[in-house]
Design a protein around this motif. Sequence first.
Motif, PDB file in Angstrom:
ATOM      1  N   ALA A   4     -39.256  20.842  42.561  1.00 59.28           N
ATOM      2  CA  ALA A   4     -38.436  21.607  41.631  1.00 59.28           C
ATOM      3  C   ALA A   4     -38.824  21.264  40.210  1.00 59.28           C
ATOM      4  O   ALA A   4     -39.355  20.182  39.948  1.00 59.28           O
ATOM      5  CB  ALA A   4     -36.948  21.319  41.855  1.00 59.28           C
ATOM      6  N   ALA A   5     -38.531  22.179  39.289  1.00 63.33           N
ATOM      7  CA  ALA A   5     -38.804  21.946  37.877  1.00 63.33           C
ATOM      8  C   ALA A   5     -37.748  22.632  37.032  1.00 63.33           C
ATOM      9  O   ALA A   5     -37.117  23.604  37.465  1.00 63.33           O
ATOM     10  CB  ALA A   5     -40.201  22.442  37.504  1.00 63.33           C
ATOM     11  N   ILE A   6     -37.586  22.106  35.809  1.00 72.14           N
ATOM     12  CA  ILE A   6     -36.583  22.651  34.887  1.00 72.14           C
ATOM     13  C   ILE A   6     -37.144  22.609  33.477  1.00 72.14           C
ATOM     14  O   ILE A   6     -37.815  21.649  33.088  1.00 72.14           O
ATOM     15  CB  ILE A   6     -35.266  21.847  35.014  1.00 72.14           C
ATOM     16  CG1 ILE A   6     -34.157  22.491  34.204  1.00 72.14           C
ATOM     17  CG2 ILE A   6     -35.462  20.387  34.617  1.00 72.14           C
ATOM     18  CD1 ILE A   6     -32.766  21.920  34.515  1.00 72.14           C
ATOM     19  N   SER A   7     -36.878  23.663  32.724  1.00 75.32           N
ATOM     20  CA  SER A   7     -37.316  23.702  31.338  1.00 75.32           C
ATOM     21  C   SER A   7     -36.421  22.807  30.488  1.00 75.32           C
ATOM     22  O   SER A   7     -35.347  22.382  30.931  1.00 75.32           O
ATOM     23  CB  SER A   7     -37.276  25.132  30.816  1.00 75.32           C
ATOM     24  OG  SER A   7     -35.941  25.629  30.859  1.00 75.32           O
ATOM     25  N   ARG A   8     -36.831  22.562  29.263  1.00 74.40           N
ATOM     26  CA  ARG A   8     -36.068  21.653  28.411  1.00 74.40           C
ATOM     27  C   ARG A   8     -34.656  22.168  28.146  1.00 74.40           C
ATOM     28  O   ARG A   8     -33.712  21.409  28.119  1.00 74.40           O
ATOM     29  CB  ARG A   8     -36.795  21.387  27.094  1.00 74.40           C
ATOM     30  CG  ARG A   8     -35.960  20.562  26.134  1.00 74.40           C
ATOM     31  CD  ARG A   8     -36.691  19.915  25.020  1.00 74.40           C
ATOM     32  NE  ARG A   8     -35.762  19.218  24.151  1.00 74.40           N
ATOM     33  CZ  ARG A   8     -35.258  18.021  24.410  1.00 74.40           C
ATOM     34  NH1 ARG A   8     -35.604  17.374  25.512  1.00 74.40           N
ATOM     35  NH2 ARG A   8     -34.406  17.447  23.558  1.00 74.40           N
ATOM     36  N   SER A   9     -34.537  23.463  27.966  1.00 78.82           N
ATOM     37  CA  SER A   9     -33.232  24.049  27.664  1.00 78.82           C
ATOM     38  C   SER A   9     -32.367  24.243  28.901  1.00 78.82           C
ATOM     39  O   SER A   9     -31.198  24.611  28.788  1.00 78.82           O
ATOM     40  CB  SER A   9     -33.414  25.401  26.977  1.00 78.82           C
ATOM     41  OG  SER A   9     -33.958  26.322  27.899  1.00 78.82           O
ATOM     42  N   SER A  10     -32.944  24.002  30.082  1.00 82.62           N
ATOM     43  CA  SER A  10     -32.294  24.257  31.371  1.00 82.62           C
ATOM     44  C   SER A  10     -32.151  25.740  31.671  1.00 82.62           C
ATOM     45  O   SER A  10     -31.553  26.100  32.681  1.00 82.62           O
ATOM     46  CB  SER A  10     -30.908  23.595  31.458  1.00 82.62           C
ATOM     47  OG  SER A  10     -30.993  22.204  31.292  1.00 82.62           O
ATOM     48  N   SER A  35     -31.156  19.619  37.609  1.00 82.98           N
ATOM     49  CA  SER A  35     -30.394  19.769  36.373  1.00 82.98           C
ATOM     50  C   SER A  35     -30.811  18.652  35.420  1.00 82.98           C
ATOM     51  O   SER A  35     -31.514  17.715  35.811  1.00 82.98           O
ATOM     52  CB  SER A  35     -28.890  19.716  36.647  1.00 82.98           C
ATOM     53  OG  SER A  35     -28.529  18.452  37.215  1.00 82.98           O
ATOM     54  N   ARG A  36     -30.375  18.754  34.170  1.00 81.75           N
ATOM     55  CA  ARG A  36     -30.748  17.727  33.199  1.00 81.75           C
ATOM     56  C   ARG A  36     -29.672  17.572  32.146  1.00 81.75           C
ATOM     57  O   ARG A  36     -28.913  18.495  31.870  1.00 81.75           O
ATOM     58  CB  ARG A  36     -32.092  18.042  32.557  1.00 81.75           C
ATOM     59  CG  ARG A  36     -32.118  19.258  31.680  1.00 81.75           C
ATOM     60  CD  ARG A  36     -33.549  19.595  31.259  1.00 81.75           C
ATOM     61  NE  ARG A  36     -34.136  18.555  30.422  1.00 81.75           N
ATOM     62  CZ  ARG A  36     -35.446  18.476  30.156  1.00 81.75           C
ATOM     63  NH1 ARG A  36     -36.279  19.375  30.659  1.00 81.75           N
ATOM     64  NH2 ARG A  36     -35.908  17.512  29.380  1.00 81.75           N
ATOM     65  N   ASP A  37     -29.644  16.390  31.568  1.00 83.26           N
ATOM     66  CA  ASP A  37     -28.745  16.069  30.463  1.00 83.26           C
ATOM     67  C   ASP A  37     -29.631  15.537  29.332  1.00 83.26           C
ATOM     68  O   ASP A  37     -30.053  14.377  29.367  1.00 83.26           O
ATOM     69  CB  ASP A  37     -27.727  15.021  30.912  1.00 83.26           C
ATOM     70  CG  ASP A  37     -26.740  14.645  29.824  1.00 83.26           C
ATOM     71  OD1 ASP A  37     -27.007  14.954  28.646  1.00 83.26           O
ATOM     72  OD2 ASP A  37     -25.719  14.046  30.153  1.00 83.26           O
ATOM     73  N   ASN A  38     -29.924  16.367  28.376  1.00 80.14           N
ATOM     74  CA  ASN A  38     -30.851  15.972  27.309  1.00 80.14           C
ATOM     75  C   ASN A  38     -30.273  14.869  26.428  1.00 80.14           C
ATOM     76  O   ASN A  38     -31.025  14.079  25.845  1.00 80.14           O
ATOM     77  CB  ASN A  38     -31.249  17.176  26.483  1.00 80.14           C
ATOM     78  CG  ASN A  38     -32.183  18.105  27.232  1.00 80.14           C
ATOM     79  OD1 ASN A  38     -32.828  17.714  28.212  1.00 80.14           O
ATOM     80  ND2 ASN A  38     -32.248  19.354  26.801  1.00 80.14           N
TER      81      ASN A  38
END
Length: 121
Positions: free
Chosen positions: A46-52, A68-71
């Motif tokens: 899986a992959a996610i862009s910086r902005s999600s 998911s991500r938490d910048n």
Amino acid sequence: QVQLIESGGGLVQAGGSLRLSCAASGRTYAMGWFRQAPGKEREFVAAISRSSASTYYADSVKDRFTISRDNAQNTVYLQMNSLKPEDTARYYCAASMWVGVPKKLDEYNYWGQGTQVTVSS
């Protein structure tokens, strides 16, 4: 230089869930998860862009895994549900300086050491 540290792996029964985390030491752009089973090549998960705003999944995990991500925390997550024995592998977090949602190994610049996920039947 970006350092990546994965956590959250373990042993789980088939049908169970795990949540992997990857903490990055610096600012990253796209982030991804890959996995490698014994005797097999490392493969995209899986992959996610910086902005999600954009995510992408391998067909084998679609509808079961969520990235998911938490910048603010420089952390990316992989929620894994309905786990199957064939999901058993070492899972690697990767960071890319590419724009978008890279899916190839050579599009990633930094790699973690991996965390083992074992799914028993």
